[in-house]
Design a protein around this motif. Structure first.
Motif, PDB file in Angstrom:
ATOM      1  N   GLY A 158       4.793  -2.155  -8.677  1.00  0.00           N
ATOM      2  CA  GLY A 158       4.722  -1.607 -10.023  1.00  0.00           C
ATOM      3  C   GLY A 158       3.570  -0.639 -10.200  1.00  0.00           C
ATOM      4  O   GLY A 158       2.750  -0.437  -9.289  1.00  0.00           O
ATOM      5  N   PRO A 159       3.443  -0.042 -11.380  1.00  0.00           N
ATOM      6  CA  PRO A 159       2.474   1.028 -11.622  1.00  0.00           C
ATOM      7  C   PRO A 159       1.015   0.593 -11.509  1.00  0.00           C
ATOM      8  O   PRO A 159       0.177   1.364 -11.044  1.00  0.00           O
ATOM      9  CB  PRO A 159       2.802   1.496 -13.043  1.00  0.00           C
ATOM     10  N   ILE A 160       0.697  -0.635 -11.925  1.00  0.00           N
ATOM     11  CA  ILE A 160      -0.699  -1.094 -11.843  1.00  0.00           C
ATOM     12  C   ILE A 160      -1.117  -1.229 -10.382  1.00  0.00           C
ATOM     13  O   ILE A 160      -2.196  -0.778  -9.980  1.00  0.00           O
ATOM     14  CB  ILE A 160      -0.883  -2.434 -12.587  1.00  0.00           C
ATOM     15  N   ALA A 161      -0.255  -1.868  -9.586  1.00  0.00           N
ATOM     16  CA  ALA A 161      -0.546  -2.014  -8.153  1.00  0.00           C
ATOM     17  C   ALA A 161      -0.670  -0.645  -7.497  1.00  0.00           C
ATOM     18  O   ALA A 161      -1.569  -0.413  -6.674  1.00  0.00           O
ATOM     19  CB  ALA A 161       0.551  -2.834  -7.478  1.00  0.00           C
ATOM     20  N   LYS A 162       0.208   0.271  -7.858  1.00  0.00           N
ATOM     21  CA  LYS A 162       0.186   1.619  -7.283  1.00  0.00           C
ATOM     22  C   LYS A 162      -1.138   2.320  -7.599  1.00  0.00           C
ATOM     23  O   LYS A 162      -1.745   2.951  -6.727  1.00  0.00           O
ATOM     24  CB  LYS A 162       1.359   2.429  -7.841  1.00  0.00           C
ATOM     25  N   GLU A 163      -1.608   2.173  -8.816  1.00  0.00           N
ATOM     26  CA  GLU A 163      -2.867   2.818  -9.226  1.00  0.00           C
ATOM     27  C   GLU A 163      -4.050   2.219  -8.483  1.00  0.00           C
ATOM     28  O   GLU A 163      -4.940   2.952  -8.016  1.00  0.00           O
ATOM     29  CB  GLU A 163      -3.048   2.656 -10.739  1.00  0.00           C
ATOM     30  N   ILE A 164      -4.084   0.900  -8.369  1.00  0.00           N
ATOM     31  CA  ILE A 164      -5.186   0.228  -7.667  1.00  0.00           C
ATOM     32  C   ILE A 164      -5.208   0.643  -6.198  1.00  0.00           C
ATOM     33  O   ILE A 164      -6.281   0.916  -5.631  1.00  0.00           O
ATOM     34  CB  ILE A 164      -5.048  -1.309  -7.790  1.00  0.00           C
ATOM     35  N   ILE A 165      -4.042   0.710  -5.579  1.00  0.00           N
ATOM     36  CA  ILE A 165      -3.960   1.107  -4.165  1.00  0.00           C
ATOM     37  C   ILE A 165      -4.424   2.542  -3.971  1.00  0.00           C
ATOM     38  O   ILE A 165      -5.195   2.838  -3.047  1.00  0.00           O
ATOM     39  CB  ILE A 165      -2.520   0.908  -3.649  1.00  0.00           C
ATOM     40  N   GLU A 166      -3.992   3.429  -4.829  1.00  0.00           N
ATOM     41  CA  GLU A 166      -4.391   4.838  -4.707  1.00  0.00           C
ATOM     42  C   GLU A 166      -5.895   5.007  -4.870  1.00  0.00           C
ATOM     43  O   GLU A 166      -6.535   5.741  -4.112  1.00  0.00           O
ATOM     44  CB  GLU A 166      -3.643   5.675  -5.744  1.00  0.00           C
ATOM     45  N   ASP A 167      -6.475   4.323  -5.846  1.00  0.00           N
ATOM     46  CA  ASP A 167      -7.922   4.423  -6.084  1.00  0.00           C
ATOM     47  C   ASP A 167      -8.712   3.830  -4.918  1.00  0.00           C
ATOM     48  O   ASP A 167      -9.722   4.395  -4.481  1.00  0.00           O
ATOM     49  CB  ASP A 167      -8.302   3.699  -7.383  1.00  0.00           C
ATOM     50  N   THR A 168      -8.244   2.693  -4.415  1.00  0.00           N
ATOM     51  CA  THR A 168      -8.980   1.984  -3.363  1.00  0.00           C
ATOM     52  C   THR A 168      -8.923   2.708  -2.023  1.00  0.00           C
ATOM     53  O   THR A 168      -9.930   2.795  -1.300  1.00  0.00           O
ATOM     54  CB  THR A 168      -8.422   0.558  -3.193  1.00  0.00           C
ATOM     55  N   LEU A 169      -7.754   3.234  -1.683  1.00  0.00           N
ATOM     56  CA  LEU A 169      -7.566   3.840  -0.353  1.00  0.00           C
ATOM     57  C   LEU A 169      -7.996   5.302  -0.269  1.00  0.00           C
ATOM     58  O   LEU A 169      -7.960   5.887   0.811  1.00  0.00           O
ATOM     59  CB  LEU A 169      -6.103   3.728   0.070  1.00  0.00           C
ATOM     60  N   ALA A 170      -8.432   5.867  -1.384  1.00  0.00           N
ATOM     61  CA  ALA A 170      -8.815   7.286  -1.413  1.00  0.00           C
ATOM     62  C   ALA A 170      -9.794   7.674  -0.298  1.00  0.00           C
ATOM     63  O   ALA A 170      -9.634   8.742   0.313  1.00  0.00           O
ATOM     64  CB  ALA A 170      -9.386   7.646  -2.785  1.00  0.00           C
ATOM     65  N   PRO A 171     -10.811   6.843   0.022  1.00  0.00           N
ATOM     66  CA  PRO A 171     -11.748   7.231   1.094  1.00  0.00           C
ATOM     67  C   PRO A 171     -11.093   7.417   2.466  1.00  0.00           C
ATOM     68  O   PRO A 171     -11.630   8.129   3.321  1.00  0.00           O
ATOM     69  CB  PRO A 171     -12.754   6.073   1.128  1.00  0.00           C
ATOM     70  N   LEU A 172      -9.946   6.790   2.691  1.00  0.00           N
ATOM     71  CA  LEU A 172      -9.281   6.915   3.987  1.00  0.00           C
ATOM     72  C   LEU A 172      -8.383   8.142   4.074  1.00  0.00           C
ATOM     73  O   LEU A 172      -7.968   8.537   5.162  1.00  0.00           O
ATOM     74  CB  LEU A 172      -8.435   5.658   4.283  1.00  0.00           C
ATOM     75  N   LYS A 173      -8.096   8.748   2.936  1.00  0.00           N
ATOM     76  CA  LYS A 173      -7.145   9.860   2.907  1.00  0.00           C
ATOM     77  C   LYS A 173      -7.655  11.063   3.702  1.00  0.00           C
ATOM     78  O   LYS A 173      -6.874  11.823   4.266  1.00  0.00           O
ATOM     79  CB  LYS A 173      -6.881  10.275   1.450  1.00  0.00           C
TER      80      LYS A 173
END
Length: 266
Positions: A158-173
């Protein structure tokens, strides 16, 4: 042949990802599982407390006369595997070395990312495991403290999980990783969103498959496989909400009927 069960322990529901793979590869083996959901997550806790909690689960399993123990929690593996393995008379498996081996098999550029709890990442357990196999490898570790509570809540899509994942994984991008180890057994439940974030350009590694394969080899080598599937009975225990645990377990393991009991560990 041995009809004794395999014990699997975890800080919560995450180890069910290992259970699912064990059921697929070793369908005749009965499993006794403990998820310490009441005290999850283990990641932020001191090492001695993690060891204490892990030993409490191990001692609870002793009455089932298990023939093998799998520590399906990466944090507990990093902190307690060596000690527990040295004191138990049965095979004891963790999930870090199998995950590391699986990642090295598929990485083309020797650029491997690892996500996990703060304790797992800070312990450098994966980095040590990876470099013990292949010295010239680059490891990019990232702690993801919000992921375990997200999964334990049952809200892993869902959207909340998607937002948390995007914010958290940003340093690896912006890193050159071609392979990512899900260094926590909770994280495979987030794998579809993690894979989407990397646009399927990074190979995602979960240690469950490799751990089950290693368990199979050991049981076969020690002539401990159970060849009879009659009266196969899996048992699940949780220190937290039985209702939440059962709902997640039924969905993830795709089982219509599942027995879950609430326990207290001391």
């Amino acid at each position: 042949m041995s009809s004794k069960p395999i014990g699997i322990i975890d800080s919560g529901v995450g180890g069910l990802t290992v259970v699912k793979e064990m059921m697929r590869q070793l369908p005749n083996e009965p499993i006794v599982y403990i998820g310490d959901t009441a005290r999850c997550p283990y990641g932020p806790r001191p090492c001695e407390e993690i060891k204490k909690f892990t030993w409490e689960m191990v001692h609870y399993l002793e009455k089932f006369e298990i023939k093998m123990l799998i520590i399906a929690c990466n944090t507990a593996t990093a902190v307690a595997l060596k000690e527990i393995r040295s004191e138990l008379p049965i095979p004891v498996l963790g999930v870090i070395n199998p995950g590391a081996r699986a990642a090295i098999k598929v990485s083309k550029r020797n650029q491997i990312g690892v996500i996990g709890t703060a304790m797992t990442i800070n312990s450098k357990a994966y980095e040590l495991a990876l470099k013990s196999i292949r010295k010239h490898i680059s490891v990019h570790g990232l702690a993801c403290p919000k992921f375990v509570p997200l999964v334990e809540s049952g809200e892993w899509s869902g959207p909340i999980a998607k937002e948390i994942i995007e914010d958290t994984l940003a340093p690896l991008k912006t890193t050159p990783i071609d392979t990512l180890i899900l260094g926590c057994t909770h994280y495979p439940l987030l794998e579809p969103l993690i894979n989407s974030y990397f646009a399927s350009k990074v190979k995602i590694i979960s240690s469950g498959e490799e751990t089950a394969r290693e368990a199979s080899v050991i049981l076969e080598h020690t002539h401990s496989l159970n060849d009879e599937a009659d009266h196969l009975f899996h048992q699940f225990f949780t220190t937290g909400s039985k209702t939440i645990f059962k709902a997640i377990a039924k969905q993830w393991l795709e089982l219509e009927d599942i027995t879950v009991q609430s326990i207290k560990l001391i």
